[in-house]
Design an enzyme around this catalytic site. Structure first.
Site, PDB file in Angstrom:
ATOM      1  N   HIS A   1      -5.575 -11.140  28.016  1.00  0.00           N
ATOM      2  CA  HIS A   1      -6.022 -12.482  27.618  1.00  0.00           C
ATOM      3  C   HIS A   1      -5.172 -13.059  26.489  1.00  0.00           C
ATOM      4  O   HIS A   1      -5.662 -13.831  25.670  1.00  0.00           O
ATOM      5  CB  HIS A   1      -7.493 -12.462  27.200  1.00  0.00           C
ATOM      6  CG  HIS A   1      -8.420 -11.965  28.266  1.00  0.00           C
ATOM      7  ND1 HIS A   1      -8.439 -12.480  29.528  1.00  0.00           N
ATOM      8  CD2 HIS A   1      -9.353 -10.981  28.241  1.00  0.00           C
ATOM      9  CE1 HIS A   1      -9.351 -11.848  30.257  1.00  0.00           C
ATOM     10  NE2 HIS A   1      -9.925 -10.928  29.505  1.00  0.00           N
TER      11      HIS A   1
ATOM     12  N   ASP B   1     -20.239 -13.222  27.773  1.00  0.00           N
ATOM     13  CA  ASP B   1     -20.103 -12.299  28.903  1.00  0.00           C
ATOM     14  C   ASP B   1     -21.306 -11.360  28.932  1.00  0.00           C
ATOM     15  O   ASP B   1     -21.283 -10.268  28.367  1.00  0.00           O
ATOM     16  CB  ASP B   1     -18.786 -11.525  28.874  1.00  0.00           C
ATOM     17  CG  ASP B   1     -17.617 -12.391  29.337  1.00  0.00           C
ATOM     18  OD1 ASP B   1     -17.843 -13.556  29.695  1.00  0.00           O
ATOM     19  OD2 ASP B   1     -16.483 -11.890  29.341  1.00  0.00           O
TER      20      ASP B   1
ATOM     21  N   HIS C   1     -11.323  -6.710  25.581  1.00  0.00           N
ATOM     22  CA  HIS C   1     -12.172  -5.516  25.545  1.00  0.00           C
ATOM     23  C   HIS C   1     -11.612  -4.487  24.586  1.00  0.00           C
ATOM     24  O   HIS C   1     -11.064  -3.456  24.964  1.00  0.00           O
ATOM     25  CB  HIS C   1     -12.329  -4.942  26.952  1.00  0.00           C
ATOM     26  CG  HIS C   1     -12.942  -5.931  27.891  1.00  0.00           C
ATOM     27  ND1 HIS C   1     -12.775  -5.887  29.241  1.00  0.00           N
ATOM     28  CD2 HIS C   1     -13.732  -7.015  27.659  1.00  0.00           C
ATOM     29  CE1 HIS C   1     -13.432  -6.889  29.800  1.00  0.00           C
ATOM     30  NE2 HIS C   1     -14.013  -7.595  28.868  1.00  0.00           N
TER      31      HIS C   1
HETATM   32 FE   LIG Z   1     -14.625 -12.728  28.834  1.00  0.00          FE
END
Ligand SMILES: [Fe+2]
Length: 405
Positions: free
Chosen positions: A330, A198, A359
């Site tokens: 996620h 990312d 995150h």
């Molecule tokens: Fe990601």
């Protein structure tokens, strides 16, 4: 950052990011592990006219300069940069204090994405470098020359200390800038970055505005032009947008960020390995096929057998989606890959797995969940001294909020 050396086989230690309370049964509560804690409030991207995105002055000046390891051993470097006005030279001029000036030639590529046309993206590999040596290099020959430098790693060996920086899910927000600054100012001085996917988050913009790939390249140049970042593909690199007529996954990423995948016998740039100092680093792709009989599966099966722990005692795996994740963000996205590959990680005693995507920061004890056979009921992770430590570092600063639940 994690300082690697054989004197200590303890888990990869000190990662400078935030620590949150963990809740998995076999995961201990390490509490807060760093004084560097990101604020929970959502951040915003730095505006296009920010100084970090400034285009270097001069006709056809190289911009977005970045380097990565160019072979398996660390004796080659891939130098990449973008020119805008015209292709210009593919030559990299380089030298050290002990060698005269040499030239290496590469190639440039371009791509289109919906209504965006890229600049001229140059990739030139410099080979046969000496270990542990500072090299200067120049790009932009014939137009506006820009000079940078890097230091090659020491020769691969079991007692070679090395310090890796760890960054994931960086983006280009005000918090991304804080992350990069924090890394640069860290007194431990990382020598290379393990980047767990990312990068630019350009795909969060209308039409995946690829101008944000360019701004990200200019923003990160201040670090990645001087030390290699080892790339992992994340979901924000996929750029699959059939609604825009863009159906080739990873198009911007693969044009912009080259990796030395062929050197490790890989057939695609999304999974590959390098050796660096005392570490053997395997990069996997959460977003390429990994089931049985797939190219990534066959490659990893062979690859793990190749690792010689008396040469590289540290075995590190990078991937984007974590296999173990106690946040609701996620949740279980890494589960199917875990089912496929975790028995190998235990068998080959992987030391540490770094992932991003979620995150947050969290770190597990050594644990595995490989005993389950459908009828035995053993389906929760247990402490396992042959298993890796799992570390999530997906809080690099992008505009998507932190995972806190
Ligand atoms: Fe990601």
């Amino acid at each position: 950052m994690a300082k690697m050396g054989t004197s200590s086989r303890v888990a990869a230690a000190i990662v400078v990011v935030l620590g949150f309370v963990l809740s998995l049964a076999v995961v201990c509560n390490g509490g807060k592990t760093s004084s560097f804690v990101r604020k929970v409030e959502k951040t915003v991207d730095m505006p296009l006219d920010s100084d970090v995105f400034k285009v270097p002055p001069g006709y056809n000046a190289p911009q977005q300069v970045h380097i990565t390891q160019g072979d398996q051993l660390g004796k080659a470097v891939i130098v990449s940069w973008v020119t805008v006005e015209e292709p210009g030279s593919n030559t990299v001029l380089y030298w050290s204090a002990y060698s005269k000036k040499q030239k290496s030639e590469g190639k440039f590529t371009t791509y289109k994405f919906y209504n965006y046309t890229s600049g001229y993206i140059h990739h030139t590999t410099i080979r046969n470098l000496k270990f542990n040596t500072k090299y200067y290099y120049v790009v932009g020959i014939g137009h506006t020359e820009r000079q940078f430098w890097f230091i090659t790693p020491p020769k691969v060996g079991p007692d070679v200390p090395y310090t890796f920086g760890l960054i994931g899910d960086l983006g280009q927000s005000f918090d991304s800038n804080k992350t990069l600054t924090h890394y640069e100012l860290n007194p431990q001085k990382g020598q290379a970055v393990l980047f767990v996917g990312d990068l630019s988050y350009a795909d969060n913009y209308p039409n995946h505005d690829n101008v944000r790939w360019d701004t990200w390249g200019r923003f990160t140049e201040r670090s990645v032009a001087y030390q290699p970042w080892i790339w992992t593909a994340g979901n924000h690199e996929i750029d699959f947008a059939p609604e825009l007529g863009e159906t080739k996954p990873f198009k911007p990423y693969t044009h912009r960020y080259h990796v030395p995948y062929k050197a490790s016998g890989s057939t695609a740039p999304f999974w590959y390995s390098i050796k660096r100092a005392s570490a053997y680093i395997i990069v996997l792709s959460s977003y390429s096929a990994y089931g049985k009989y797939t190219p990534q599966y066959f490659w990893l099966e062979q690859e793990l057998r190749k690792v010689n722990r008396s040469e590289t005692p540290w075995l590190i795996v990078l991937m984007h989606a974590p296999w173990y994740n106690s946040y609701n963000f996620h949740y279980l996205e890494g589960e199917t890959m875990r089912v496929m590959y975790e028995p190998w990680f235990v068998k080959y005693k992987v030391d540490v797995v770094f992932a991003g995507h979620v995150h947050a920061y969290e770190r597990s004890e050594r644990m595995s969940n490989v005993a389950y056979n459908i009828v035995n009921g053993i389906c929760i992770p247990v402490k396992d001294q042959s298993a890796p430590v799992y570390i999530t570092i997906g809080d690099g600063g992008n505009t998507e909020v932190l995972a806190t639940k």
